[in-house]
Design a protein around this motif. Structure first.
Motif, short mmCIF file in Angstrom:
data_model
loop_
_atom_site.label_atom_id
_atom_site.label_comp_id
_atom_site.label_asym_id
_atom_site.label_seq_id
_atom_site.Cartn_x
_atom_site.Cartn_y
_atom_site.Cartn_z
N LYS A 55 0.84 -1.21 0.00
CA LYS A 55 0.00 0.00 0.00
C LYS A 55 0.87 1.25 0.00
CE LYS A 55 -3.98 -2.08 2.37
NZ LYS A 55 -4.87 -2.00 3.55
N MET A 56 1.96 1.21 0.75
CA MET A 56 2.88 2.34 0.75
C MET A 56 3.52 2.52 -0.62
SD MET A 56 6.14 3.14 3.28
CE MET A 56 7.22 1.86 2.61
N LEU A 57 3.90 1.42 -1.25
CA LEU A 57 4.49 1.50 -2.59
C LEU A 57 3.48 2.02 -3.61
CD1 LEU A 57 6.54 -1.83 -2.49
CD2 LEU A 57 7.45 0.50 -2.33
N GLU A 58 2.20 1.74 -3.39
CA GLU A 58 1.15 2.30 -4.25
C GLU A 58 1.10 3.82 -4.10
OE1 GLU A 58 -2.48 0.36 -3.20
OE2 GLU A 58 -2.13 -1.37 -4.52
N VAL A 59 1.20 4.30 -2.87
CA VAL A 59 1.21 5.75 -2.64
C VAL A 59 2.41 6.39 -3.35
CG1 VAL A 59 1.40 7.57 -0.90
CG2 VAL A 59 0.00 5.56 -0.43
N PHE A 60 3.54 5.71 -3.36
CA PHE A 60 4.73 6.21 -4.06
C PHE A 60 4.53 6.24 -5.58
CE2 PHE A 60 7.88 4.51 -0.63
CZ PHE A 60 7.39 5.43 0.28
N GLY A 61 3.56 5.46 -6.08
CA GLY A 61 3.35 5.38 -7.52
C GLY A 61 4.29 4.41 -8.22
N VAL A 62 4.82 3.42 -7.46
CA VAL A 62 5.77 2.47 -8.06
C VAL A 62 5.25 1.04 -8.08
CG1 VAL A 62 7.75 3.89 -7.39
CG2 VAL A 62 7.00 2.04 -5.87
N TRP A 63 4.17 0.76 -7.34
CA TRP A 63 3.72 -0.63 -7.24
C TRP A 63 3.23 -1.17 -8.58
CZ3 TRP A 63 4.71 -4.74 -4.86
CH2 TRP A 63 3.84 -5.83 -4.84
N SER A 64 2.67 -0.32 -9.42
CA SER A 64 2.17 -0.78 -10.73
C SER A 64 3.31 -1.29 -11.60
CB SER A 64 1.44 0.35 -11.45
OG SER A 64 2.30 1.47 -11.65
N ALA A 65 4.54 -0.80 -11.37
CA ALA A 65 5.69 -1.30 -12.12
C ALA A 65 6.28 -2.55 -11.48
CB ALA A 65 6.77 -0.21 -12.19
N ILE A 66 6.10 -2.70 -10.18
CA ILE A 66 6.69 -3.83 -9.45
C ILE A 66 5.79 -5.07 -9.50
CG2 ILE A 66 7.39 -4.63 -7.15
CD1 ILE A 66 8.11 -1.71 -6.50
N GLU A 67 4.48 -4.87 -9.36
CA GLU A 67 3.56 -6.01 -9.21
C GLU A 67 3.63 -7.03 -10.34
OE1 GLU A 67 -1.14 -6.94 -8.16
OE2 GLU A 67 -0.56 -4.96 -8.90
N VAL A 392 -2.84 -3.32 12.53
CA VAL A 392 -2.36 -2.27 13.42
C VAL A 392 -3.33 -1.09 13.42
CG1 VAL A 392 -0.47 -0.68 13.93
CG2 VAL A 392 0.02 -2.93 12.96
N LYS A 393 -3.76 -0.68 14.59
CA LYS A 393 -4.61 0.50 14.72
C LYS A 393 -3.73 1.72 14.98
CE LYS A 393 -8.64 -1.98 16.52
NZ LYS A 393 -9.60 -2.11 17.66
N HIS A 394 -4.10 2.84 14.38
CA HIS A 394 -3.38 4.10 14.60
C HIS A 394 -1.92 4.00 14.16
CE1 HIS A 394 -6.99 5.00 16.84
NE2 HIS A 394 -6.70 4.08 17.74
N GLY A 395 -1.68 3.23 13.10
CA GLY A 395 -0.33 3.12 12.56
C GLY A 395 -0.04 4.25 11.58
N PRO A 396 1.15 4.26 11.00
CA PRO A 396 1.50 5.29 10.02
C PRO A 396 0.55 5.29 8.84
CG PRO A 396 3.46 4.08 10.73
CD PRO A 396 2.28 3.34 11.27
N LYS A 397 0.27 6.47 8.31
CA LYS A 397 -0.69 6.61 7.22
C LYS A 397 -0.27 5.85 5.97
CE LYS A 397 -2.28 11.19 8.74
NZ LYS A 397 -2.33 12.63 8.40
N LEU A 398 1.00 5.89 5.64
CA LEU A 398 1.46 5.25 4.40
C LEU A 398 1.14 3.76 4.37
CD1 LEU A 398 4.93 6.98 3.89
CD2 LEU A 398 2.92 7.22 2.42
N LEU A 399 1.20 3.10 5.54
CA LEU A 399 0.94 1.66 5.58
C LEU A 399 -0.55 1.34 5.44
CD1 LEU A 399 3.43 0.56 8.39
CD2 LEU A 399 3.74 0.45 5.90
N ALA A 400 -1.38 2.35 5.55
CA ALA A 400 -2.82 2.19 5.30
C ALA A 400 -3.19 2.68 3.90
CB ALA A 400 -3.62 2.96 6.36
N GLY A 401 -2.17 3.02 3.10
CA GLY A 401 -2.43 3.49 1.76
C GLY A 401 -2.87 4.94 1.67
N GLN A 402 -2.58 5.72 2.72
CA GLN A 402 -2.97 7.13 2.77
C GLN A 402 -1.72 8.02 2.60
OE1 GLN A 402 -4.87 7.68 6.55
NE2 GLN A 402 -6.28 5.96 6.25
N THR A 403 -1.90 9.15 1.97
CA THR A 403 -0.81 10.10 1.86
C THR A 403 -0.59 10.81 3.19
OG1 THR A 403 -2.32 11.82 1.08
CG2 THR A 403 -1.19 10.52 -0.60
N ILE A 404 0.63 11.27 3.40
CA ILE A 404 0.94 11.97 4.66
C ILE A 404 0.36 13.39 4.58
CG2 ILE A 404 2.78 12.81 6.15
CD1 ILE A 404 4.54 10.58 5.06
#
Length: 404
Positions: A55-67, A392-404
């Motif tokens: 999900k974090m890699l999706e936010v970066f815009g790189v997962w579509s190339a990796i998957e 994980v509850k209340h974890g970093p936004k990037l790991l939930a697929g959210q932008t900071i």
């Protein structure tokens, strides 16, 4: 003078640089990488990347190339046996799906991941300097200064150390570690097999340590084969016939004929935990902060969790007009990550000691425990959610697929 210097241009270092740059484009970020430019293309290994990290890699815009180059893990089975046992009963099975259309983990070729991160870094204006090591580190006032192996210096408000488990920056900053060796080494290689694996990962607990079979694209699998260090070094040095004979004893015949095709490497295994994750103008991330046993496949993913927490800490401080390298700011990151890292370190240590032995009473107890988990669906779901990083509850936004 840069705002942030990241030392270590692997997937954790590049991810840390991207996570901050994408959320705060005005910050100048420089990445220092010891390996020559293009060296990453020669890495034959693959890594398990959990769902939260994708999900974090999706936010970066790189997962579509990796998957497209990655293999989803659709199911995982766990056995406990000896190499001489004619049958290996399955004590525990995990369904790999945690969300609709998203498995709990993927096996990702390192070249695919690093290549996509490098391309994105260039796109957003991150400077990467190859072939240089940090040989000196000092802090004065509102900046840290790094001396590089070409005798040049680089000043920045914050340094992020992603330079591995033997981090020179950590040592130069005077941060102590707790560490010990397990007397084991992990043999890493790739095999081809006759039949398809169907995306199934297997972990066989054997007396010398876990033997993990991790699916790759095609009829290929990546192995993480734990042996006592002397035996591991001997096996790596053996000719192909002897190595494949020993491999077959552990791998089994369910996937037909097997053949080792990748380089064979043995890495010593131990536990290393930094006593502090931060010091003035310095933050540790990835293996520089923690090195754990690969029994849980969480080493790289702990690094990705560090990245998500550290980036959110830095960006929020910058938006409030705070000094991003101030120790008070960095201590929020340390508080956020330290307990989870300690917990994972202790968990992998206990699991390795519990399963890397041939004591009959202990085997009976651990097999009972595995069987109990197998019969409790809610407990199984909890474990798989924890492994995937989605519980994980209340974890970093990037790991939930959210932008900071």
């Amino acid at each position: 003078m840069a705002d942030i210097t990241v030392v270590g241009g692997g997937y954790v270092g590049l991810s840390a640089a991207l996570a901050v740059k994408l959320a705060a484009p005005h910050l100048e970020i420089v990445v220092i990488e010891a390996a020559p430019e293009g060296q990453w293309r020669k890495d034959p290994r693959a890594s398990a990347v959990i769902a939260a990290a994708t999900k974090m890699l999706e936010v970066f815009g790189v997962w579509s190339a990796i998957e497209p180059q990655s293999q989803p893990i659709n199911r995982m089975i766990v056995t406990d046996s000896r190499t001489s046992d004619p049958v290996r009963p399955v004590f525990l099975t995990f369904d790999g799906s945690i969300e609709e259309g998203r498995p709990f983990a993927y096996m990702v070729p390192n070249v695919a991941m690093v290549g996509a991160l490098i391309d994105k870094a260039a796109e957003v204006g991150i400077t990467i300097r190859h072939g240089l090591k940090a040989t000196g580190f000092s802090v004065g006032g509102a900046q840290a200064q790094i001396t590089l192996s070409d005798s040049s210096t680089l000043a920045s408000r914050l340094v992020i150390a992603c330079d591995g488990v033997r981090s020179r920056l950590r040592d130069m900053a005077g941060i102590k570690t707790v560490n010990w060796s397990y007397g084991q080494s992990g043999i890493v290689t790739t095999v081809e097999h006759e039949r398809p694996h169907d995306g199934v990962a297997e972990e066989h607990f054997l007396p010398a340590g876990p033997f993990a079979i991790l699916p790759l694209t095609g009829n290929r699998s990546s192995l993480v084969w734990t042996e006592r260090t002397d035996d591991a070094n001997r096996l790596v040095a053996e000719d192909d016939l002897i190595f494949e004979t020993e491999l077959e004893r552990r791998f089994g015949h369910k996937l037909g004929t097997i053949r080792a095709t990748g380089d064979r490497r043995a890495f010593p295994l131990g536990l290393t935990l930094a006593r502090a994750f931060v010091s003035p103008r310095l933050a540790l991330a990835g293996d520089a902060a923690h090195g754990i046993h690969p029994i849980s496949g969480q080493g790289l993913n702990l690094g990705f969790k560090d990245v998500a927490a550290l980036a959110e800490t830095i960006v929020e401080a910058d938006r409030l007009g705070l000094d991003i390298g101030d120790l008070t700011v960095l201590e929020r990151y340390q508080t956020w990550r330290r307990f989870d890292t300690f917990r994972m370190g202790v968990t992998t240590d206990v699991l390795n000691r519990l399963f890397s032995n041939d004591s009959t009473p202990i085997r009976i107890a651990r097999d009972f425990g595995l069987g109990l988990v197998e019969r409790l669906p809610k407990l199984k779901h909890y474990f798989i959610s924890e492994a995937a990083g989605t519980g994980v509850k209340h974890g970093p936004k990037l790991l939930a697929g959210q932008t900071i």
